[in-house]
Design an enzyme around this catalytic site. Structure first.
Site, PDB file in Angstrom:
ATOM      1  N   GLU A 290      -6.227  -8.352   0.571  1.00  8.56           N
ATOM      2  CA  GLU A 290      -6.625  -8.341   1.982  1.00  8.56           C
ATOM      3  C   GLU A 290      -8.115  -8.064   2.062  1.00  8.56           C
ATOM      4  OE1 GLU A 290      -4.397  -5.605   4.393  1.00  8.56           O
ATOM      5  OE2 GLU A 290      -2.470  -6.205   3.540  1.00  8.56           O
TER       6      GLU A 290
ATOM      7  N   GLU B 106       0.822  -1.210   0.000  1.00  3.62           N
ATOM      8  CA  GLU B 106       0.000   0.000   0.000  1.00  3.62           C
ATOM      9  C   GLU B 106       0.863   1.270   0.000  1.00  3.62           C
ATOM     10  OE1 GLU B 106      -2.584  -0.622   3.405  1.00  3.62           O
ATOM     11  OE2 GLU B 106      -4.070  -1.554   2.107  1.00  3.62           O
TER      12      GLU B 106
END
Length: 481
Positions: free
Chosen positions: A266, A121
């Site tokens: 995720e 990220e």
């Protein structure tokens, strides 16, 4: 999600052969290690195999962990932390990384590595652009090194990205575009991924939609509906996951790569640390998700199977709480590998226990609690509670959490015990200027479990994200006084 224990014993069920169903190859888990006491990797690998889990995503390429996966048959995604991206802007260093962390594991009976996650990220707005200039060169160099080492056909480089890299001005999927400030960069990335036949890895968290917006409709966070659907170009969306996922699909179409493979890197639901982070809602979320995967429904714009990695495998009591106290409670297992709640990977709603971790060794059954006889004025305790929580994990004491209903004495005892356990039950760790005492009577009460820590497999503390030392201690201090 930049990542950023309580022990409410409930029951987790699963059919052990569930991962052998039609969607088994599409379902994996994230295995993080940001914990004060970690399970030995061999124990975790056995836990994965005992429960039929055949795909795992790591956040680094730690040799101790990766070696434990050798011969397991489990497909692996290894990772490169954000802090190392600059280093691999050098092709020479990227080539060395591949030799050391990929090639050496690819012997007969070795590790089945399928992806290299370049960063995690890295374009979160909270990073203020820190990795904008280093991520794409690192991705390019790692993939080039994989190709030149002869691994490129099987092993692909990618970047796990938060869903905030794309947006929709109207909240309708069809208006989905890559975020304006990174649009050109994202187009370069997705075109490279497409060229190399890799995948776009996106982290989608319906829980965060609910957490960040008090007006967000609760039912829209789940897969079993009940809320009002959203319509977009004749397509009805009954849950936020589908809408979010298809916003990405539209963004990819507009970037010129409409058929780029998507992996959900995720997705999950925390079980403590917030009023909506609990066992009941987590079970509801997973029941709906797993049924959806079993039915191979996909999303309106990508019907069929979904490739998903649940987040996460085990609770991590050293994660940053900057995003919220729930960060330490994403596991489908508690810190010691005990299952939390009924979950059936087959998607059929069957109630069988997941297999717990085997071979776990605990510290002695003793707890540190408040010595009431030594306390004349409770204001004396405040600084010690603050210290204890600053150096352990008191997230279960927050509003709406599993230990939120303790009285003042219980709050102090919980804080003392968490620090005592974190310090491996060192006698001095239960002193607190004489206000703590050690007991062999289980201090757990109601839904609030006072844990006994296990013996750690090592002292490995991996620091991703932001440290917020003392945050929960200060919160608790405010609750008490």
């Amino acid at each position: 999600m930049a990542r950023a224990g309580a022990f409410v014993w409930a029951f987790l069920s699963v059919v052990l052969l569930a991962f052998n169903t039609s969607h088994g190859d599409a379902l994996g888990v994230n295995w993080g290690t940001q914990a004060s006491h970690i399970l030995q990797p061999s124990i975790v690998v056995r836990l994965l195999k005992d429960n039929g889990i055949n795909k795992v995503k790591l956040f680094d390429a730690d040799s101790w962990t990766v070696n434990a996966l050798a011969g397991s048959g489990i497909e692996v995604m290894v990772g490169i932390p954000n802090k190392d991206l600059q280093r691999y802007n050098s092709y020479k260093k990227a080539k060395h990384w591949v030799e050391k962390n990929v090639t050496k594991h690819l012997y007969d009976g070795g590790v089945d590595i399928r992806y290299v996650a370049v960063g995690n990220e890295p374009f979160l707005t909270s990073y203020n652009g820190s990795f904008l200039n280093t991520t794409f060169p690192a991705l390019s160099n790692i993939q080039k090194a994989l190709d030149e080492a002869g691994h490129g056909d099987k092993i692909k480089a990618t970047i796990p990205l938060n869903a905030d890299v794309y947006e929709s001005a109207t909240n309708k999927p069809s208006d989905g575009v890559f975020r304006k400030d990174i649009k050109d960069l994202m187009i370069k990335i997705v075109k490279l991924l497409h060229e190399k036949k890799s995948a776009f890895v996106v982290n989608i968290y319906p829980f965060l939609s609910l957490y960040q917006n008090p007006d967000f409709p609760l039912d829209f966070a789940f897969f079993n509906g009940g809320g009002n659907p959203t319509e977009d170009k004749g397509v009805q969306y009954t849950n936020v996951f589908d809408a979010n996922h298809d916003t990405l699909v539209w963004a990819l179409r507009k970037a010129g790569v409409p058929d780029l493979k998507i992996l959900v890197g995720e997705i999950g639901w925390p079980t403590d640390g917030d009023k909506n982070a609990n066992l009941k809602l987590a079970r509801r979320f997973y029941d709906g998700l797993l049924k959806k995967l079993a039915d191979s429904k996909g999303t309106p714009l990508r019907p069929g199977g979904l490739d998903v990695y649940l987040f996460g495998l085990i609770d991590e009591n050293m994660k940053s709480v900057a995003p919220g106290s729930f960060e330490r409670h994403w596991g489908i297992f508690f810190f010691d590998g005990k299952p939390k709640f009924p979950m059936d990977f087959s998607g059929k709603g069957l109630d069988k226990f997941l297999e717990p971790a085997k071979g776990v060794i605990y510290l002695e059954p003793k707890w540190c609690v408040l010595n009431r006889d030594a306390v004349k004025n409770m204001t004396q305790v405040g600084p010690f509670v603050n210290y204890a929580c600053s150096n352990s994990d008191c997230t279960s004491l927050g509003y709406g959490s599993s230990c939120n209903n303790l009285d003042q004495n219980g709050n102090v005892s919980y804080a003392f015990n968490m620090y005592f356990q974190m310090q491996n039950q060192d006698v001095e760790a239960c002193n607190f200027n004489g206000m703590g005492k050690i007991t062999t009577k289980n201090a757990s009460t109601g839904t609030c479990l006072f844990p006994v820590q296990m013996m750690s497999a090592g002292e490995k503390l991996i620091g991703y994200g932001i440290s917020v030392t003392g945050f929960m201690g200060l919160v608790l201090f405010g609750l008490l006084w």
